[in-house]
Design a protein around this motif. Structure first.
Motif, mmCIF file in Angstrom:
data_model
loop_
_atom_site.group_PDB
_atom_site.id
_atom_site.type_symbol
_atom_site.label_atom_id
_atom_site.label_comp_id
_atom_site.label_asym_id
_atom_site.label_seq_id
_atom_site.Cartn_x
_atom_site.Cartn_y
_atom_site.Cartn_z
ATOM 1 N N GLN A 9 -1.007 23.407 -61.140
ATOM 2 C CA GLN A 9 -1.261 22.581 -62.329
ATOM 3 C C GLN A 9 -1.940 23.395 -63.422
ATOM 4 O OE1 GLN A 9 0.363 19.824 -61.458
ATOM 5 N NE2 GLN A 9 0.272 20.742 -59.406
ATOM 6 N N HIS A 10 -2.401 24.587 -63.072
ATOM 7 C CA HIS A 10 -3.081 25.444 -64.046
ATOM 8 C C HIS A 10 -2.079 25.885 -65.126
ATOM 9 C CE1 HIS A 10 -6.363 27.910 -65.385
ATOM 10 N NE2 HIS A 10 -5.657 29.021 -65.307
ATOM 11 N N PRO A 11 -2.510 25.998 -66.369
ATOM 12 C CA PRO A 11 -1.569 26.335 -67.446
ATOM 13 C C PRO A 11 -0.861 27.674 -67.270
ATOM 14 C CG PRO A 11 -3.629 25.493 -68.359
ATOM 15 C CD PRO A 11 -3.849 25.680 -66.897
ATOM 16 N N GLU A 12 -1.545 28.656 -66.688
ATOM 17 C CA GLU A 12 -0.973 29.984 -66.522
ATOM 18 C C GLU A 12 -0.907 30.354 -65.038
ATOM 19 O OE1 GLU A 12 0.275 31.755 -68.943
ATOM 20 O OE2 GLU A 12 -0.316 30.274 -70.449
ATOM 21 N N PRO A 13 0.129 31.092 -64.632
ATOM 22 C CA PRO A 13 0.221 31.505 -63.226
ATOM 23 C C PRO A 13 -0.758 32.628 -62.914
ATOM 24 C CG PRO A 13 2.053 32.437 -64.470
ATOM 25 C CD PRO A 13 1.300 31.553 -65.423
ATOM 26 N N GLU A 14 -1.713 32.348 -62.046
ATOM 27 C CA GLU A 14 -2.719 33.336 -61.660
ATOM 28 C C GLU A 14 -2.946 33.256 -60.162
ATOM 29 O OE1 GLU A 14 -6.220 33.803 -64.084
ATOM 30 O OE2 GLU A 14 -5.399 32.469 -65.624
ATOM 31 N N ALA A 42 4.617 39.983 -49.255
ATOM 32 C CA ALA A 42 4.924 38.726 -49.939
ATOM 33 C C ALA A 42 4.070 38.551 -51.194
ATOM 34 C CB ALA A 42 4.702 37.554 -48.983
ATOM 35 N N TYR A 43 2.829 38.994 -51.118
ATOM 36 C CA TYR A 43 1.923 38.915 -52.279
ATOM 37 C C TYR A 43 2.494 39.699 -53.448
ATOM 38 C CZ TYR A 43 -2.131 40.130 -55.185
ATOM 39 O OH TYR A 43 -2.979 40.346 -56.253
ATOM 40 N N TRP A 44 2.877 40.964 -53.192
ATOM 41 C CA TRP A 44 3.367 41.812 -54.275
ATOM 42 C C TRP A 44 4.742 41.366 -54.742
ATOM 43 C CZ3 TRP A 44 0.368 44.192 -57.310
ATOM 44 C CH2 TRP A 44 -0.827 44.755 -56.848
ATOM 45 N N ALA A 45 5.566 40.814 -53.855
ATOM 46 C CA ALA A 45 6.859 40.262 -54.275
ATOM 47 C C ALA A 45 6.639 39.123 -55.267
ATOM 48 C CB ALA A 45 7.643 39.774 -53.063
ATOM 49 N N THR A 46 5.666 38.275 -54.969
ATOM 50 C CA THR A 46 5.364 37.146 -55.853
ATOM 51 C C THR A 46 4.899 37.627 -57.220
ATOM 52 O OG1 THR A 46 4.763 35.784 -53.934
ATOM 53 C CG2 THR A 46 3.951 35.064 -56.089
ATOM 54 N N ARG A 47 4.014 38.608 -57.234
ATOM 55 C CA ARG A 47 3.550 39.149 -58.510
ATOM 56 C C ARG A 47 4.683 39.827 -59.274
ATOM 57 N NH1 ARG A 47 -2.360 41.724 -58.913
ATOM 58 N NH2 ARG A 47 -1.439 42.012 -60.982
ATOM 59 N N ASN A 48 5.552 40.519 -58.549
ATOM 60 C CA ASN A 48 6.665 41.205 -59.201
ATOM 61 C C ASN A 48 7.610 40.221 -59.878
ATOM 62 O OD1 ASN A 48 9.740 42.473 -58.602
ATOM 63 N ND2 ASN A 48 8.275 43.787 -59.664
ATOM 64 N N TYR A 49 7.950 39.127 -59.201
ATOM 65 C CA TYR A 49 8.856 38.146 -59.804
ATOM 66 C C TYR A 49 8.185 37.453 -60.995
ATOM 67 C CZ TYR A 49 12.891 38.427 -56.767
ATOM 68 O OH TYR A 49 14.037 38.861 -56.136
ATOM 69 N N ARG A 50 6.887 37.277 -60.916
ATOM 70 C CA ARG A 50 6.153 36.695 -62.054
ATOM 71 C C ARG A 50 6.228 37.610 -63.272
ATOM 72 N NH1 ARG A 50 0.611 35.464 -60.048
ATOM 73 N NH2 ARG A 50 -0.146 37.483 -60.748
ATOM 74 N N GLU A 51 6.037 38.902 -63.033
ATOM 75 C CA GLU A 51 5.986 39.848 -64.137
ATOM 76 C C GLU A 51 7.374 40.284 -64.606
ATOM 77 O OE1 GLU A 51 3.526 42.880 -62.492
ATOM 78 O OE2 GLU A 51 1.757 41.569 -62.348
ATOM 79 N N ALA A 52 8.339 40.367 -63.683
ATOM 80 C CA ALA A 52 9.673 40.846 -64.034
ATOM 81 C C ALA A 52 10.562 39.757 -64.628
ATOM 82 C CB ALA A 52 10.355 41.446 -62.805
ATOM 83 N N TYR A 53 10.433 38.527 -64.124
ATOM 84 C CA TYR A 53 11.350 37.462 -64.522
ATOM 85 C C TYR A 53 10.667 36.278 -65.193
ATOM 86 C CZ TYR A 53 14.314 40.111 -61.318
ATOM 87 O OH TYR A 53 15.013 41.119 -60.691
ATOM 88 N N GLY A 54 9.345 36.341 -65.347
ATOM 89 C CA GLY A 54 8.643 35.244 -65.999
ATOM 90 C C GLY A 54 8.557 33.984 -65.153
ATOM 91 N N VAL A 55 8.712 34.131 -63.842
ATOM 92 C CA VAL A 55 8.613 32.981 -62.939
ATOM 93 C C VAL A 55 7.156 32.535 -62.842
ATOM 94 C CG1 VAL A 55 8.982 32.193 -60.568
ATOM 95 C CG2 VAL A 55 10.592 33.793 -61.618
#
Length: 336
Positions: free
Chosen positions: A239-244, A161-174
């Motif tokens: 609430q953070h400006p960037e997804p981290e 689930a961790y890597w899926a979340t990172r992948n969607y962030r990086e692949a689709y800008g989520v």
């Protein structure tokens, strides 16, 4: 304008505290609950709202993380600003008995939810409940750059689930983040988790209703925090400006034995007279030590914990003693 949040796992420990927090902040809160033959919303009693109240802000929807179609439809209808994925089979020892089920509802379900967000076309910010169990055998202290080495089906599923979340962030800008939370407890912790199992037994032993408590590995080292403080960190991440991704922990280390001693001592009991070893509670592969470094969360989110393990043990013991007293008083009233 009112912000809207969608929570999976809203009936659990973290979900109930997070729902309270968001309602206090003025959110409209939607929670996903599974249909059951018994009521499973007890942790939400304090925030229950009359379903006929036109001003209510808490809405519960029947659904399941295994049903991607219903997730898409719900998300389209609600169009939430924020999504918190807290739903999972979250018991590590049980994951050895139900590895495939755990992999589905804890791991693949996160991917299913991410894809539902994309398919529904909503612009939600997404929080994924990751876990310190992903670190597993990697020596502490553990932070955001520590290599992962999970030692259970639960840890493996959370890593997926961790890597899926990172992948969607990086692949689709989520806008999707992982909160890597270390152990966090409260009086709402499930009764099969070791801390609550201990404090509930302390209450029953003190009341003369139980004599012995059976536990497994007492030498495991954990970093225990207080759940209401940890859900605040979840909210701050979105609430953070960037997804981290952020580690949330207290950076303190106590063994299970330490927690047992603290809990029994608070009730005026000697744990050695009551605690017995049972090998059935041992894991096939143990995680020896989890100790988190939350420096990044303190620096970027302004978050830091105030409750440490000794105070946590006292809070939970007092709550379980009071709960047992209330239950016994209720029985006496019914008998009379």
């Amino acid at each position: 304008m009112t912000s809207t949040a969608f929570l999976t796992g809203i009936t659990g420990q973290d979900g109930s505290y997070l729902a309270e927090l968001l309602l206090e902040k003025g959110y409209e809160v939607h929670g996903l609950i599974r249909r059951s033959s018994s009521f499973n919303t007890g942790r939400l009693d304090d925030v229950y709202e009359d379903p006929h109240d036109p001003d209510r802000r808490l809405f519960l929807h029947y659904g399941d993380l295994s049903d991607g179609v219903s997730l898409i439809n719900l998300l389209r209808d609600i169009n939430p600003d924020e999504i918190y994925n807290l739903g999972a089979q979250s018991h590590v020892r049980v994951s050895f008995d139900q590895p495939v089920f755990t992999g589905d509802v804890t791991g693949i379900a996160a991917m299913r939810l991410l894809e539902a967000v994309r398919a529904a076309g909503v612009g939600s910010r997404i929080y994924q409940a990751s876990s310190s169990e992903m670190f597993g055998a990697t020596p502490p202290p553990q932070d955001e750059l520590t290599p992962f080495y999970p030692r259970s089906p639960y840890g493996v599923a959370k890593l997926y689930a961790y890597w899926a979340t990172r992948n969607y962030r990086e692949a689709y800008g989520v806008f999707a983040v992982n909160g890597i939370l270390f152990n966090h407890e409260s009086p709402r912790r499930g009764e099969t988790f070791v801390t609550r199992k201990v404090t509930r037994a302390v209450a029953r032993i003190k009341a003369g209703m139980q004599k012995e408590l059976y536990l497994g590995n007492l030498d495991a080292v954990r970093d225990w925090g207080y759940a209401p403080e940890y859900v605040e960190a979840m909210w701050r991440m979105l609430q953070h400006p960037e997804p981290e991704d952020f580690v949330i922990a207290t950076n303190t280390a106590y063994t299970v034995r330490d927690f047992v001693e603290l809990a029994f001592e608070h009730a005026g009991l000697d744990w050695r007279e009551h605690v017995r070893y049972d090998p059935r509670y041992e894991r096939p592969t143990e995680v020896d030590a989890l100790i988190g470094d939350a420096t990044k969360a303190k620096t970027l989110l302004g978050w830091e914990p105030s409750v440490r393990t000794p105070e946590l043990a006292r809070i939970m013991v007092d709550a379980d003693i009071q709960l047992l007293d209330d239950e016994l008083a209720g029985r006496l009233v019914r008998i009379d």
